[in-house]
Write a protein that holds these residues in place. Structure first.
Motif, PDB file in Angstrom:
ATOM      1  N   ASN A 149       0.824  -1.199   0.000  1.00  0.00           N
ATOM      2  CA  ASN A 149       0.000   0.000   0.000  1.00  0.00           C
ATOM      3  C   ASN A 149       0.867   1.260   0.000  1.00  0.00           C
ATOM      4  O   ASN A 149       0.660   2.169   0.808  1.00  0.00           O
ATOM      5  CB  ASN A 149      -0.925   0.010   1.221  1.00  0.00           C
ATOM      6  CG  ASN A 149      -1.895  -1.153   1.177  1.00  0.00           C
ATOM      7  OD1 ASN A 149      -2.253  -1.621   0.111  1.00  0.00           O
ATOM      8  ND2 ASN A 149      -2.302  -1.624   2.339  1.00  0.00           N
ATOM      9  N   ALA A 150       1.805   1.327  -0.884  1.00  0.00           N
ATOM     10  CA  ALA A 150       2.689   2.480  -0.940  1.00  0.00           C
ATOM     11  C   ALA A 150       1.910   3.689  -1.448  1.00  0.00           C
ATOM     12  O   ALA A 150       1.156   3.599  -2.413  1.00  0.00           O
ATOM     13  CB  ALA A 150       3.864   2.206  -1.859  1.00  0.00           C
ATOM     14  N   PRO A 151       2.039   4.851  -0.794  1.00  0.00           N
ATOM     15  CA  PRO A 151       1.318   6.040  -1.259  1.00  0.00           C
ATOM     16  C   PRO A 151       1.883   6.520  -2.603  1.00  0.00           C
ATOM     17  O   PRO A 151       3.088   6.505  -2.831  1.00  0.00           O
ATOM     18  CB  PRO A 151       1.572   7.067  -0.160  1.00  0.00           C
ATOM     19  CG  PRO A 151       2.823   6.614   0.502  1.00  0.00           C
ATOM     20  CD  PRO A 151       2.851   5.113   0.387  1.00  0.00           C
ATOM     21  N   VAL A 152       0.962   6.920  -3.457  1.00  0.00           N
ATOM     22  CA  VAL A 152       1.357   7.404  -4.768  1.00  0.00           C
ATOM     23  C   VAL A 152       1.289   8.928  -4.745  1.00  0.00           C
ATOM     24  O   VAL A 152       0.271   9.507  -4.376  1.00  0.00           O
ATOM     25  CB  VAL A 152       0.422   6.844  -5.862  1.00  0.00           C
ATOM     26  CG1 VAL A 152       0.810   7.378  -7.222  1.00  0.00           C
ATOM     27  CG2 VAL A 152       0.438   5.327  -5.846  1.00  0.00           C
ATOM     28  N   ALA A 153       2.376   9.562  -5.113  1.00  0.00           N
ATOM     29  CA  ALA A 153       2.419  11.019  -5.106  1.00  0.00           C
ATOM     30  C   ALA A 153       1.682  11.552  -6.331  1.00  0.00           C
ATOM     31  O   ALA A 153       1.913  11.110  -7.447  1.00  0.00           O
ATOM     32  CB  ALA A 153       3.858  11.502  -5.105  1.00  0.00           C
ATOM     33  N   SER A 154       0.759  12.486  -6.095  1.00  0.00           N
ATOM     34  CA  SER A 154       0.044  13.081  -7.222  1.00  0.00           C
ATOM     35  C   SER A 154       0.908  14.175  -7.845  1.00  0.00           C
ATOM     36  O   SER A 154       1.683  14.838  -7.150  1.00  0.00           O
ATOM     37  CB  SER A 154      -1.289  13.659  -6.762  1.00  0.00           C
ATOM     38  OG  SER A 154      -1.073  14.651  -5.783  1.00  0.00           O
ATOM     39  N   PRO A 155       0.791  14.385  -9.139  1.00  0.00           N
ATOM     40  CA  PRO A 155       1.619  15.407  -9.774  1.00  0.00           C
ATOM     41  C   PRO A 155       1.233  16.805  -9.291  1.00  0.00           C
ATOM     42  O   PRO A 155       0.069  17.095  -9.034  1.00  0.00           O
ATOM     43  CB  PRO A 155       1.323  15.237 -11.261  1.00  0.00           C
ATOM     44  CG  PRO A 155       0.049  14.483 -11.330  1.00  0.00           C
ATOM     45  CD  PRO A 155      -0.065  13.691 -10.072  1.00  0.00           C
ATOM     46  N   LYS A 156       2.237  17.656  -9.164  1.00  0.00           N
ATOM     47  CA  LYS A 156       1.988  19.019  -8.715  1.00  0.00           C
ATOM     48  C   LYS A 156       1.452  19.842  -9.873  1.00  0.00           C
ATOM     49  O   LYS A 156       1.917  19.723 -10.997  1.00  0.00           O
ATOM     50  CB  LYS A 156       3.270  19.649  -8.186  1.00  0.00           C
ATOM     51  CG  LYS A 156       3.788  18.960  -6.947  1.00  0.00           C
ATOM     52  CD  LYS A 156       5.023  19.647  -6.435  1.00  0.00           C
ATOM     53  CE  LYS A 156       5.527  18.958  -5.185  1.00  0.00           C
ATOM     54  NZ  LYS A 156       6.737  19.594  -4.675  1.00  0.00           N
ATOM     55  N   ARG A 157       0.482  20.663  -9.561  1.00  0.00           N
ATOM     56  CA  ARG A 157      -0.099  21.513 -10.592  1.00  0.00           C
ATOM     57  C   ARG A 157       0.504  22.903 -10.491  1.00  0.00           C
ATOM     58  O   ARG A 157       0.675  23.444  -9.410  1.00  0.00           O
ATOM     59  CB  ARG A 157      -1.613  21.590 -10.443  1.00  0.00           C
ATOM     60  CG  ARG A 157      -2.260  20.241 -10.611  1.00  0.00           C
ATOM     61  CD  ARG A 157      -3.743  20.345 -10.480  1.00  0.00           C
ATOM     62  NE  ARG A 157      -4.308  19.006 -10.501  1.00  0.00           N
ATOM     63  CZ  ARG A 157      -5.453  18.714 -11.034  1.00  0.00           C
ATOM     64  NH1 ARG A 157      -6.203  19.659 -11.567  1.00  0.00           N
ATOM     65  NH2 ARG A 157      -5.902  17.487 -11.025  1.00  0.00           N
ATOM     66  N   SER A 158       0.828  23.465 -11.618  1.00  0.00           N
ATOM     67  CA  SER A 158       1.383  24.811 -11.617  1.00  0.00           C
ATOM     68  C   SER A 158       0.495  25.714 -12.466  1.00  0.00           C
ATOM     69  O   SER A 158      -0.238  25.263 -13.345  1.00  0.00           O
ATOM     70  CB  SER A 158       2.808  24.795 -12.181  1.00  0.00           C
ATOM     71  OG  SER A 158       2.788  24.324 -13.500  1.00  0.00           O
ATOM     72  N   LYS A 159       0.569  27.005 -12.185  1.00  0.00           N
ATOM     73  CA  LYS A 159      -0.234  27.966 -12.935  1.00  0.00           C
ATOM     74  C   LYS A 159       0.347  28.131 -14.323  1.00  0.00           C
ATOM     75  O   LYS A 159       1.559  28.216 -14.496  1.00  0.00           O
ATOM     76  CB  LYS A 159      -0.256  29.312 -12.222  1.00  0.00           C
ATOM     77  CG  LYS A 159      -0.963  29.282 -10.888  1.00  0.00           C
ATOM     78  CD  LYS A 159      -0.983  30.665 -10.262  1.00  0.00           C
ATOM     79  CE  LYS A 159      -1.697  30.638  -8.932  1.00  0.00           C
ATOM     80  NZ  LYS A 159      -1.699  31.972  -8.304  1.00  0.00           N
ATOM     81  N   LYS A 160      -0.548  28.177 -15.289  1.00  0.00           N
ATOM     82  CA  LYS A 160      -0.102  28.398 -16.660  1.00  0.00           C
ATOM     83  C   LYS A 160       0.047  29.881 -16.905  1.00  0.00           C
ATOM     84  O   LYS A 160      -0.781  30.680 -16.486  1.00  0.00           O
ATOM     85  CB  LYS A 160      -1.098  27.805 -17.650  1.00  0.00           C
ATOM     86  CG  LYS A 160      -1.165  26.302 -17.582  1.00  0.00           C
ATOM     87  CD  LYS A 160      -2.095  25.752 -18.635  1.00  0.00           C
ATOM     88  CE  LYS A 160      -2.169  24.258 -18.589  1.00  0.00           C
ATOM     89  NZ  LYS A 160      -3.073  23.701 -19.593  1.00  0.00           N
TER      90      LYS A 160
END
Length: 71
Positions: free
Chosen positions: A56-67
């Motif tokens: 059950n390893a946590p999956v890191a969600s991608p970081k969102r950046s402002k366009k």
């Protein structure tokens, strides 16, 4: 013509010199005792249990950046 002959001769000498050179330093020798110990240590590593990642390893969600908007 003389220039091509000189270049050809230089290439021939370079190829002959590179085929004579050894790729290893003169201090490298085959050692039966070292090879045996190396094989033993590798066999011990092969029989040891390997570590695995938790199920059950946590999956890191991608970081969102402002366009950036161009004007």
């Amino acid at each position: 013509m003389k220039r091509r002959l000189t270049i050809g001769f230089a290439l021939a000498v370079l190829c002959a010199a590179s085929s004579v050179a050894e790729a290893r330093p003169p201090t490298v020798m085959n050692s039966p005792g070292y090879d045996r110990r190396l094989q033993e240590s590798r066999s011990q590593l092969g029989s040891s249990p390997t570590t695995t990642a938790p199920a059950n390893a946590p999956v890191a969600s991608p970081k969102r950046s402002k366009k950036k908007h161009t004007n």
